[in-house]
Design a protein around this motif. Sequence first.
Motif, short mmCIF file in Angstrom:
data_model
loop_
_atom_site.label_atom_id
_atom_site.label_comp_id
_atom_site.label_asym_id
_atom_site.label_seq_id
_atom_site.Cartn_x
_atom_site.Cartn_y
_atom_site.Cartn_z
N SER A 252 7.02 14.35 -11.96
CA SER A 252 8.13 13.84 -11.14
C SER A 252 7.69 13.03 -9.92
O SER A 252 8.51 12.62 -9.11
CB SER A 252 9.05 14.97 -10.67
N SER A 253 6.41 12.78 -9.75
CA SER A 253 5.92 12.03 -8.59
C SER A 253 6.20 10.54 -8.75
O SER A 253 5.95 9.96 -9.81
CB SER A 253 4.43 12.26 -8.41
N THR A 254 6.74 9.93 -7.71
CA THR A 254 7.00 8.49 -7.69
C THR A 254 6.48 7.89 -6.39
O THR A 254 6.15 8.61 -5.45
CB THR A 254 8.50 8.17 -7.83
N LEU A 255 6.44 6.58 -6.36
CA LEU A 255 5.96 5.87 -5.18
C LEU A 255 6.83 4.65 -4.95
O LEU A 255 7.02 3.84 -5.86
CB LEU A 255 4.50 5.44 -5.41
N ASP A 256 7.42 4.54 -3.76
CA ASP A 256 8.09 3.30 -3.35
C ASP A 256 7.02 2.44 -2.71
O ASP A 256 6.18 2.94 -1.95
CB ASP A 256 9.19 3.58 -2.32
N ILE A 257 7.05 1.14 -2.96
CA ILE A 257 6.06 0.24 -2.38
C ILE A 257 6.78 -0.80 -1.54
O ILE A 257 7.70 -1.48 -2.01
CB ILE A 257 5.20 -0.43 -3.47
N GLY A 258 6.38 -0.89 -0.27
CA GLY A 258 7.06 -1.79 0.65
C GLY A 258 6.10 -2.47 1.61
O GLY A 258 4.88 -2.44 1.42
N LEU A 259 6.70 -3.06 2.64
CA LEU A 259 5.93 -3.82 3.63
C LEU A 259 6.26 -3.34 5.03
O LEU A 259 7.40 -2.96 5.32
CB LEU A 259 6.29 -5.31 3.55
N ARG A 260 5.26 -3.36 5.90
CA ARG A 260 5.47 -3.08 7.32
C ARG A 260 4.61 -4.05 8.12
O ARG A 260 3.64 -4.63 7.62
CB ARG A 260 5.16 -1.63 7.66
N ARG A 261 5.02 -4.24 9.38
CA ARG A 261 4.31 -5.17 10.26
C ARG A 261 2.94 -4.60 10.61
O ARG A 261 2.81 -3.43 10.96
CB ARG A 261 5.09 -5.38 11.55
N VAL A 262 1.92 -5.42 10.55
CA VAL A 262 0.57 -5.00 10.95
C VAL A 262 0.55 -4.75 12.45
O VAL A 262 -0.06 -3.79 12.93
CB VAL A 262 -0.48 -6.06 10.55
N LYS A 263 1.25 -5.61 13.19
CA LYS A 263 1.24 -5.58 14.64
C LYS A 263 1.60 -4.22 15.23
O LYS A 263 0.92 -3.72 16.12
CB LYS A 263 2.22 -6.64 15.16
N ASP A 264 2.68 -3.61 14.73
CA ASP A 264 3.15 -2.36 15.34
C ASP A 264 3.61 -1.31 14.33
O ASP A 264 4.13 -0.27 14.72
CB ASP A 264 4.28 -2.65 16.34
N GLY A 265 3.46 -1.57 13.04
CA GLY A 265 3.82 -0.60 12.03
C GLY A 265 5.30 -0.53 11.69
O GLY A 265 5.72 0.30 10.88
N THR A 266 6.11 -1.41 12.30
CA THR A 266 7.54 -1.42 12.00
C THR A 266 7.78 -1.74 10.53
O THR A 266 7.22 -2.70 10.00
CB THR A 266 8.27 -2.47 12.88
N VAL A 267 8.61 -0.94 9.89
CA VAL A 267 8.91 -1.14 8.47
C VAL A 267 9.77 -2.39 8.29
O VAL A 267 10.80 -2.55 8.95
CB VAL A 267 9.62 0.10 7.89
N ILE A 268 9.36 -3.26 7.40
CA ILE A 268 10.14 -4.44 7.03
C ILE A 268 11.11 -4.05 5.91
O ILE A 268 12.30 -4.31 5.98
CB ILE A 268 9.23 -5.60 6.59
N ASP A 269 10.58 -3.41 4.88
CA ASP A 269 11.39 -2.89 3.78
C ASP A 269 10.54 -1.85 3.04
O ASP A 269 9.52 -2.20 2.44
CB ASP A 269 11.81 -4.02 2.83
N ALA A 270 10.96 -0.59 3.10
CA ALA A 270 10.17 0.52 2.57
C ALA A 270 9.98 0.48 1.05
O ALA A 270 9.00 0.99 0.53
CB ALA A 270 10.79 1.85 2.97
N ASP A 271 10.93 -0.13 0.35
CA ASP A 271 10.79 -0.26 -1.11
C ASP A 271 11.06 -1.70 -1.55
O ASP A 271 11.58 -1.95 -2.63
CB ASP A 271 11.70 0.73 -1.83
N GLY A 272 10.69 -2.63 -0.70
CA GLY A 272 10.96 -4.05 -0.96
C GLY A 272 10.20 -4.65 -2.12
O GLY A 272 10.62 -5.65 -2.69
N LEU A 273 9.07 -4.05 -2.50
CA LEU A 273 8.30 -4.57 -3.63
C LEU A 273 8.54 -3.78 -4.91
O LEU A 273 8.57 -4.34 -5.99
CB LEU A 273 6.80 -4.58 -3.30
N ALA A 274 8.69 -2.46 -4.78
CA ALA A 274 8.94 -1.63 -5.96
C ALA A 274 9.62 -0.34 -5.54
O ALA A 274 9.32 0.23 -4.49
CB ALA A 274 7.65 -1.33 -6.70
N THR A 275 10.52 0.12 -6.38
CA THR A 275 11.27 1.35 -6.14
C THR A 275 10.92 2.39 -7.19
O THR A 275 10.96 2.10 -8.39
CB THR A 275 12.78 1.04 -6.21
N ALA A 276 10.57 3.57 -6.73
CA ALA A 276 10.34 4.73 -7.61
C ALA A 276 9.40 4.44 -8.78
O ALA A 276 9.71 4.74 -9.93
CB ALA A 276 11.67 5.28 -8.10
N VAL A 277 8.22 3.90 -8.48
CA VAL A 277 7.22 3.68 -9.52
C VAL A 277 6.72 5.04 -10.00
O VAL A 277 6.31 5.88 -9.19
CB VAL A 277 6.04 2.84 -8.99
#
Length: 153
Positions: free
Chosen positions: A74-99
Amino acid sequence: MAEIKSVQMAKLAAVPAQKLATTESHGRVRIMFAALAADHVQGAIADTVAFGRIPAGARILPTGTLSCAAGTASSTLDIGLRRVKDGTVIDADGLATAVNIAAAGSKAINTGALIANGASYVTAEEVEVYGTIAGAVLAANQAMSIQLAYVTD
């Protein structure tokens, strides 16, 4: 007969013609590759995995893959993006949802809203690609790698 022009063809047909960005034409495809260490700790639900960075001005292509050994059921992984500058999340599952990382194999990284269903994403700044564990724990020492293609310069 009518013809529908892409955004890029409309730019070229404009008077005067507009120059296309390198992420639209004649850019170079680059790869961000990342692999987990052979001896990593178990990850709890909601823990994150930092995979790698993509530079500013890069168009992320919907062709990425995640390859993994069998993990916790049952383990999954959401893949997203965050800012390098300060770690602010851009989109937590913007690249893939529930892999699905419970079963061994290669899985597509292309179901997130930033790049799925005809969407296109160009990074406004340097970003970090990261995963968020869901469903069940990430097994200790589970082999895993990702490859993400992007276009730049």
